[in-house]
Design a protein around this motif. Structure first.
Motif, PDB file in Angstrom:
ATOM      1  N   GLY A 289      50.389  32.987  66.874  1.00  0.00           N
ATOM      2  CA  GLY A 289      50.052  34.398  66.945  1.00  0.00           C
ATOM      3  C   GLY A 289      50.161  35.100  65.602  1.00  0.00           C
ATOM      4  O   GLY A 289      50.688  36.202  65.512  1.00  0.00           O
ATOM      5  N   VAL A 290      49.666  34.417  64.553  1.00  0.00           N
ATOM      6  CA  VAL A 290      49.774  34.948  63.195  1.00  0.00           C
ATOM      7  C   VAL A 290      48.421  34.909  62.494  1.00  0.00           C
ATOM      8  O   VAL A 290      47.480  34.267  62.956  1.00  0.00           O
ATOM      9  CB  VAL A 290      50.805  34.147  62.360  1.00  0.00           C
ATOM     10  N   GLN A 291      48.347  35.576  61.349  1.00  0.00           N
ATOM     11  CA  GLN A 291      47.170  35.545  60.488  1.00  0.00           C
ATOM     12  C   GLN A 291      47.225  34.283  59.617  1.00  0.00           C
ATOM     13  O   GLN A 291      48.302  33.705  59.420  1.00  0.00           O
ATOM     14  CB  GLN A 291      47.135  36.791  59.597  1.00  0.00           C
ATOM     15  N   PRO A 292      46.075  33.846  59.069  1.00  0.00           N
ATOM     16  CA  PRO A 292      46.050  32.620  58.257  1.00  0.00           C
ATOM     17  C   PRO A 292      47.010  32.612  57.069  1.00  0.00           C
ATOM     18  O   PRO A 292      47.491  31.544  56.678  1.00  0.00           O
ATOM     19  CB  PRO A 292      44.599  32.541  57.778  1.00  0.00           C
ATOM     20  N   ASN A 293      47.335  33.789  56.508  1.00  0.00           N
ATOM     21  CA  ASN A 293      48.252  33.800  55.365  1.00  0.00           C
ATOM     22  C   ASN A 293      49.677  33.397  55.752  1.00  0.00           C
ATOM     23  O   ASN A 293      50.493  33.113  54.882  1.00  0.00           O
ATOM     24  CB  ASN A 293      48.257  35.156  54.669  1.00  0.00           C
ATOM     25  N   LYS A 294      49.970  33.339  57.041  1.00  0.00           N
ATOM     26  CA  LYS A 294      51.274  32.852  57.506  1.00  0.00           C
ATOM     27  C   LYS A 294      51.263  31.334  57.694  1.00  0.00           C
ATOM     28  O   LYS A 294      52.305  30.733  57.962  1.00  0.00           O
ATOM     29  CB  LYS A 294      51.666  33.514  58.827  1.00  0.00           C
ATOM     30  N   ILE A 295      50.070  30.738  57.534  1.00  0.00           N
ATOM     31  CA  ILE A 295      49.905  29.293  57.697  1.00  0.00           C
ATOM     32  C   ILE A 295      49.668  28.607  56.347  1.00  0.00           C
ATOM     33  O   ILE A 295      50.146  27.521  56.096  1.00  0.00           O
ATOM     34  CB  ILE A 295      48.695  28.983  58.629  1.00  0.00           C
ATOM     35  N   MET A 296      48.891  29.269  55.493  1.00  0.00           N
ATOM     36  CA  MET A 296      48.521  28.652  54.223  1.00  0.00           C
ATOM     37  C   MET A 296      48.436  29.707  53.128  1.00  0.00           C
ATOM     38  O   MET A 296      48.374  30.894  53.407  1.00  0.00           O
ATOM     39  CB  MET A 296      47.181  27.939  54.346  1.00  0.00           C
ATOM     40  N   GLU A 297      48.464  29.219  51.878  1.00  0.00           N
ATOM     41  CA  GLU A 297      48.308  30.109  50.742  1.00  0.00           C
ATOM     42  C   GLU A 297      47.432  29.426  49.702  1.00  0.00           C
ATOM     43  O   GLU A 297      47.388  28.205  49.621  1.00  0.00           O
ATOM     44  CB  GLU A 297      49.665  30.481  50.139  1.00  0.00           C
ATOM     45  N   TRP A 298      46.728  30.244  48.950  1.00  0.00           N
ATOM     46  CA  TRP A 298      45.864  29.722  47.895  1.00  0.00           C
ATOM     47  C   TRP A 298      46.673  29.573  46.625  1.00  0.00           C
ATOM     48  O   TRP A 298      47.441  30.465  46.249  1.00  0.00           O
ATOM     49  CB  TRP A 298      44.696  30.678  47.660  1.00  0.00           C
ATOM     50  N   LYS A 299      46.541  28.409  45.980  1.00  0.00           N
ATOM     51  CA  LYS A 299      47.217  28.169  44.711  1.00  0.00           C
ATOM     52  C   LYS A 299      46.168  28.231  43.612  1.00  0.00           C
ATOM     53  O   LYS A 299      45.100  27.637  43.730  1.00  0.00           O
ATOM     54  CB  LYS A 299      47.870  26.787  44.689  1.00  0.00           C
ATOM     55  N   ASP A 300      46.468  28.927  42.559  1.00  0.00           N
ATOM     56  CA  ASP A 300      45.561  29.006  41.421  1.00  0.00           C
ATOM     57  C   ASP A 300      45.622  27.686  40.668  1.00  0.00           C
ATOM     58  O   ASP A 300      46.626  27.373  40.038  1.00  0.00           O
ATOM     59  CB  ASP A 300      45.968  30.171  40.523  1.00  0.00           C
ATOM     60  N   GLY A 301      44.535  26.911  40.762  1.00  0.00           N
ATOM     61  CA  GLY A 301      44.495  25.606  40.119  1.00  0.00           C
ATOM     62  C   GLY A 301      44.307  25.659  38.625  1.00  0.00           C
ATOM     63  O   GLY A 301      44.635  24.730  37.908  1.00  0.00           O
ATOM     64  N   LYS A 302      43.758  26.757  38.117  1.00  0.00           N
ATOM     65  CA  LYS A 302      43.486  26.919  36.686  1.00  0.00           C
ATOM     66  C   LYS A 302      42.812  25.690  36.087  1.00  0.00           C
ATOM     67  O   LYS A 302      43.238  25.119  35.113  1.00  0.00           O
ATOM     68  CB  LYS A 302      44.771  27.221  35.911  1.00  0.00           C
ATOM     69  N   THR A 303      41.717  25.276  36.741  1.00  0.00           N
ATOM     70  CA  THR A 303      40.948  24.155  36.213  1.00  0.00           C
ATOM     71  C   THR A 303      39.854  24.707  35.311  1.00  0.00           C
ATOM     72  O   THR A 303      39.647  25.909  35.215  1.00  0.00           O
ATOM     73  CB  THR A 303      40.291  23.340  37.346  1.00  0.00           C
ATOM     74  N   ASN A 304      39.137  23.848  34.685  1.00  0.00           N
ATOM     75  CA  ASN A 304      38.051  24.247  33.797  1.00  0.00           C
ATOM     76  C   ASN A 304      36.739  24.410  34.550  1.00  0.00           C
ATOM     77  O   ASN A 304      35.679  24.391  33.936  1.00  0.00           O
ATOM     78  CB  ASN A 304      37.877  23.228  32.669  1.00  0.00           C
ATOM     79  N   ALA A 305      36.808  24.548  35.836  1.00  0.00           N
ATOM     80  CA  ALA A 305      35.597  24.688  36.640  1.00  0.00           C
ATOM     81  C   ALA A 305      34.945  26.035  36.360  1.00  0.00           C
ATOM     82  O   ALA A 305      35.605  27.052  36.222  1.00  0.00           O
ATOM     83  CB  ALA A 305      35.935  24.578  38.129  1.00  0.00           C
ATOM     84  N   ARG A 306      33.617  26.018  36.286  1.00  0.00           N
ATOM     85  CA  ARG A 306      32.877  27.252  36.061  1.00  0.00           C
ATOM     86  C   ARG A 306      32.484  27.857  37.388  1.00  0.00           C
ATOM     87  O   ARG A 306      32.174  27.167  38.332  1.00  0.00           O
ATOM     88  CB  ARG A 306      31.628  26.978  35.236  1.00  0.00           C
ATOM     89  N   VAL A 307      32.476  29.155  37.410  1.00  0.00           N
ATOM     90  CA  VAL A 307      32.088  29.866  38.628  1.00  0.00           C
ATOM     91  C   VAL A 307      30.697  30.393  38.474  1.00  0.00           C
ATOM     92  O   VAL A 307      30.268  30.827  37.478  1.00  0.00           O
ATOM     93  CB  VAL A 307      33.077  31.022  38.921  1.00  0.00           C
TER      94      VAL A 307
END
Length: 73
Positions: free
Chosen positions: A55-73
């Motif tokens: 009974g929670v929102q997704p942010n209570k299940i997972m979090e995004w980690k900043d990978g700081k890769t050289n990937a271009r957006v």
């Protein structure tokens, strides 16, 4: 991996549950549980099952980690 499931593991501790408890009620498979443990990608269906079960929102299940890769957006 750009996502971490640490919030899920903290939630389990708060609920006094073990990882294997996720095999029964929300109905996760052992391979999905292993993926979560390794911070690997899982489907949105899995995230939905967990959010519905707790009974929670997704942010209570997972979090995004900043990978700081050289990937271009």
């Amino acid at each position: 991996m750009p996502f971490s499931y640490k919030p899920l593991w903290h939630l389990l501790l708060e609920k006094d549950m073990k990882r294997t408890d996720l095999l029964n009620e929300p109905g996760l498979s052992t391979s999905t549980l292993a993926k979560l443990g390794k911070d690997e990608y899982v489907s949105l269906e899995v995230i939905d099952k967990l959010c519905t079960y707790f009974g929670v929102q997704p942010n209570k299940i997972m979090e995004w980690k900043d990978g700081k890769t050289n990937a271009r957006v």
